[in-house]
Design an enzyme around this catalytic site. Structure first.
Site, PDB file in Angstrom:
ATOM      1  N   TYR A 152      -2.314   0.163  10.049  1.00 22.18           N
ATOM      2  CA  TYR A 152      -2.469  -0.509   8.754  1.00 22.18           C
ATOM      3  C   TYR A 152      -1.196  -0.375   7.921  1.00 22.18           C
ATOM      4  O   TYR A 152      -0.637  -1.368   7.444  1.00 22.18           O
ATOM      5  CB  TYR A 152      -3.659   0.085   8.003  1.00 22.18           C
ATOM      6  CG  TYR A 152      -3.678  -0.259   6.535  1.00 22.18           C
ATOM      7  CD1 TYR A 152      -3.854  -1.571   6.114  1.00 22.18           C
ATOM      8  CD2 TYR A 152      -3.517   0.727   5.561  1.00 22.18           C
ATOM      9  CE1 TYR A 152      -3.862  -1.892   4.755  1.00 22.18           C
ATOM     10  CE2 TYR A 152      -3.531   0.413   4.211  1.00 22.18           C
ATOM     11  CZ  TYR A 152      -3.703  -0.900   3.808  1.00 22.18           C
ATOM     12  OH  TYR A 152      -3.708  -1.214   2.472  1.00 22.18           O
TER      13      TYR A 152
ATOM     14  N   THR B 164       0.815  -1.208   0.000  1.00 26.71           N
ATOM     15  CA  THR B 164       0.000   0.000   0.000  1.00 26.71           C
ATOM     16  C   THR B 164       0.849   1.258   0.000  1.00 26.71           C
ATOM     17  O   THR B 164       1.963   1.279   0.555  1.00 26.71           O
ATOM     18  CB  THR B 164      -0.915   0.024   1.242  1.00 26.71           C
ATOM     19  OG1 THR B 164      -1.569   1.285   1.345  1.00 26.71           O
ATOM     20  CG2 THR B 164      -0.116  -0.205   2.521  1.00 26.71           C
TER      21      THR B 164
END
Length: 327
Positions: free
Chosen positions: A141, A117
């Site tokens: 995250y 990501t």
């Protein structure tokens, strides 16, 4: 070549990659625990209901099947939720990934492609990130994904497992063939939320933060069509199996759109003027995050086809209308 193991293949990105790999003729084994994905989204391959926390089950699969490559999508992806449940994110995104990587190493898997990501970059100074930009994730995250990138890098140094980590920017839209889209029941992605509001599934939607240092006060992101992202995985697989070295690549178009621009474009495409509320900022949202994609274009010869915000929104909107009618 042997078979390809796909984890999280019933989810949004995973199912689109399974679709493109299946069309290309690859033999697939798809693992998913169906916690968020749907079995009917798996259009190709052999499906096995399994959870990555059950490492003995994963070992059994790899021992019985002739697997040459693993594409790893299984993970938790909601940034605000990661602040509320950080240990769950490290468990699912890092610890379970470690088990999978170790199992692949033991069983002679040659290539590993990791769903990473752009959140690993955090608050980049100018908002434009090459793969060499400082890594300073601001959410559990992002940190949990970066930790897995490091595990892969270290494993590759001492073994035969080569890897590609693909750092996604804002994945959006639905498959051009109309067969797949985002099925998340509690969607948090801006473009899906806006399309759900446009079809009347939601009474209104929120814009989180209008005081950012951007041209209209809202966050700017690089929105990439999910089929272009899926093609990047096929290109990465070809690269590794042709002898390419382990590497990391950004997956984005190199330009961005603000939240307000996305919302206004959804209104234009749908012809609906739905209610939009202005709310406070969410934790972990940088003002601007845009890919510098030259590396993936030059080294993988990746050629995106759907770099058009209206087209991306049209595919997403048509998918939401189909979901509504089928329900």
């Amino acid at each position: 070549m042997g078979k390809i193991l796909v984890t999280g293949g019933a989810g949004y990105v995973g199912s689109h990659v399974v679709n493109i790999l299946g069309k290309a003729g690859h033999s697939l084994i798809v693992i998913d625990n169906l916690s968020s994905g749907k079995k009917e989204s798996i259009l190709y391959g052999k499906f096995i209901h399994a959870d990555l926390s059950h490492d003995k089950k994963i070992d059994e699969i790899l021992a019985c099947e002739d697997v040459d490559a693993c594409l790893h999508f299984a993970g938790s992806i909601v940034v605000p939720e990661s602040f509320e449940r950080p240990l769950d994110y490290y468990q699912n995104n890092t610890f379970n990934s470690h088990k999978l990587i170790a199992s692949c190493s033991r069983h002679g898997v040659k290539a590993f492609i990791f769903s990473s990501t752009a959140a690993v970059y955090g608050h980049n100074e100018n908002g434009q990130c090459s793969e060499n930009a400082p890594l300073a994730p601001t959410s559990p995250y992002g940190r949990s994904k970066l930790a897995t990138e490091w595990i892969l890098e270290d494993a590759a140094r001492v073994g035969h497992l080569k890897h590609v980590s693909l750092r996604y920017f804002n994945v959006s839209g639905a498959s051009v063939d109309g067969r797949l889209g985002q099925n998340s029941p509690q969607a948090t992605h801006l473009l899906k939320v806006a399309c759900e509001t446009a079809i009347g599934k939601r009474k209104g939607m929120d814009i989180f933060g209008t005081d950012y240092p951007t041209y209209d006060g809202t966050c700017i992101r690089d929105y990439i069509h999910v089929d272009d992202l899926a093609k990047a995985h096929l290109d990465a697989l070809t690269y590794l199996l042709d002898g390419g070295q382990s590497a990391t690549f950004n997956c984005g178009y190199g330009h961005g759109h603000s939240v307000k621009e996305v919302v206004s474009t959804v209104k234009k495409v749908s012809g609906e003027d739905f209610p939009v509320r202005e709310s406070r900022r969410r934790p972990g949202d940088p003002p601007k995050l845009i890919a510098i994609p030259q590396k993936i274009k030059s080294e993988l010869d990746w050629k995106p086809q759907y770099d058009d915000l209206e087209f991306i929104i049209k595919t997403a909107y048509e998918w939401e209308k189909n979901l509504l009618s089928s329900n």
